[in-house]
Design an enzyme around this catalytic site. Structure first.
Site, PDB file in Angstrom:
ATOM      1  N   LYS A 260      -0.829  21.034  13.299  1.00 47.50           N
ATOM      2  CA  LYS A 260      -0.131  19.799  12.382  1.00 47.50           C
ATOM      3  C   LYS A 260       1.416  20.158  12.158  1.00 47.50           C
ATOM      4  O   LYS A 260       1.948  19.200  12.281  1.00 47.50           O
ATOM      5  CB  LYS A 260      -0.987  19.509  11.311  1.00 47.50           C
ATOM      6  CG  LYS A 260      -2.492  19.133  11.458  1.00 47.50           C
ATOM      7  CD  LYS A 260      -3.100  18.932  10.230  1.00 47.50           C
ATOM      8  CE  LYS A 260      -4.357  18.340  10.489  1.00 47.50           C
ATOM      9  NZ  LYS A 260      -5.328  17.947   9.297  1.00 47.50           N
TER      10      LYS A 260
ATOM     11  N   ASP B  57      -3.859  12.098   6.260  1.00 46.95           N
ATOM     12  CA  ASP B  57      -5.058  12.753   5.599  1.00 46.95           C
ATOM     13  C   ASP B  57      -5.150  12.458   4.074  1.00 46.95           C
ATOM     14  O   ASP B  57      -6.162  12.236   3.745  1.00 46.95           O
ATOM     15  CB  ASP B  57      -4.706  14.336   5.831  1.00 46.95           C
ATOM     16  CG  ASP B  57      -5.097  14.973   7.099  1.00 46.95           C
ATOM     17  OD1 ASP B  57      -5.863  14.378   7.754  1.00 46.95           O
ATOM     18  OD2 ASP B  57      -4.511  15.833   7.263  1.00 46.95           O
TER      19      ASP B  57
END
Ligand code: ATR
Length: 258
Positions: A67, A103
């Site tokens: 990420k 997220d």
């Protein structure tokens, strides 16, 4: 020709993203091929991303441990990705690689679905790695009373709080896990440590919970030591599957706007 999307990570075989996105695609009548792609390392990841979009791919999800790499590769990122310094959703726009981090907003949507109120709540996040960092700003947008971060390594929690406090008016504070025994109870306790993955114990004191506290583990699919602690406190707890689905829905909406 189906649209092509995929999730990249290492490991990746366990990923539930293909089935989740297949569900979204079916509901919208979109023809979608959604693959799991294993990247060996950062260089391999960068090469796969470049090739995927050169071949006409629509969107990529990025998972552990890429990420942060994905964030660095992007020409443009959303404020959520910038705050997290991590990207879980990639797409191409005007020849530029763009990235978002869904997220934190996914977590907030999941908490809402569970009937958990964030406004004016006292929130504790356990952990100060990428998972914790990515959810602080979205949680603060719901105006909790306080948001505290507790980590095994205090300096890491302090560094995360120092980087996020300028982005929000919500009072943030950093603690070590050893401080927790002297703190007041929290309305919501979120586990963002990796102890669920490694199955290492996470010793938490009982004073963190009151009878209406709620617990949320960002891990999914297993009974973690954190969920066992929540059960021992007799508080309602949820695992991270609802967050996984909600963050995926936000990615899907980025790639296939309504
Ligand atoms: P992620 O990207 O999933 O957040 P990470 O960046 O490696 O992964 O962070 C893992 C987090 O879990 C860290 O906050 C780590 O604490 P340290 O900063 O002290 O390393 C926490 N963690 C990992 N193992 C732990 C354990 N046995 N007890 C308590 N915290 C632990």
């Amino acid at each position: 020709m189906p649209h092509h999307c995929a999730v990249i990570g290492n490991p990746i075989a366990h990923s539930r993203s293909p089935e989740i996105h297949a569900g979204f695609a079916a509901a919208r009548g979109i023809e979608l091929q959604y693959d799991r792609i294993l990247a060996a390392d950062e260089a391999d990841f960068a090469a796969i991303v470049a090739r995927f979009f050169a071949d006409g791919g629509r969107g990529l999800n990025v998972t552990v441990p890429f990420k942060q790499t994905a964030y660095r590769l992007c020409g443009r990122t959303t404020p959520y990705a910038a705050a997290a310094e991590a990207v879980n959703t990639l797409w191409m726009e005007n020849g530029q690689l763009c990235g978002d981090n869904t997220d934190g907003r996914g977590l907030c949507l999941a908490l809402q679905e569970h009937g958990i109120t964030l406004k004016n709540a006292r929130i504790l996040i356990l952990g100060a790695g990428g998972a914790a960092r990515g959810v602080i700003l979205p949680l603060c947008e719901a105006n909790p009373a306080v948001l505290h971060l507790a980590n095994r390594t205090l300096a890491k929690a302090e560094a995360v709080i120092a980087s996020q406090q300028p982005l929000t008016a919500v009072p943030l504070a950093a603690y070590s896990l050893n401080d927790l025994a002297r703190l007041d109870a929290y309305d919501l306790i979120i586990n963002a440590t990796s102890t669920g993955l490694s199955n290492e114990p996470l010793a938490l004191p009982a004073n963190l919970a009151h009878c209406n506290s709620r617990a949320y583990d960002m891990q999914y699919g297993k009974t973690t030591p954190f969920l066992a602690w929540a059960a021992a406190q007799q508080i309602t707890a949820h695992d991270g599957y609802s967050m996984l689905v909600a963050q995926a829905r936000l990615s899907f909406q980025q790639w296939f706007p309504l």
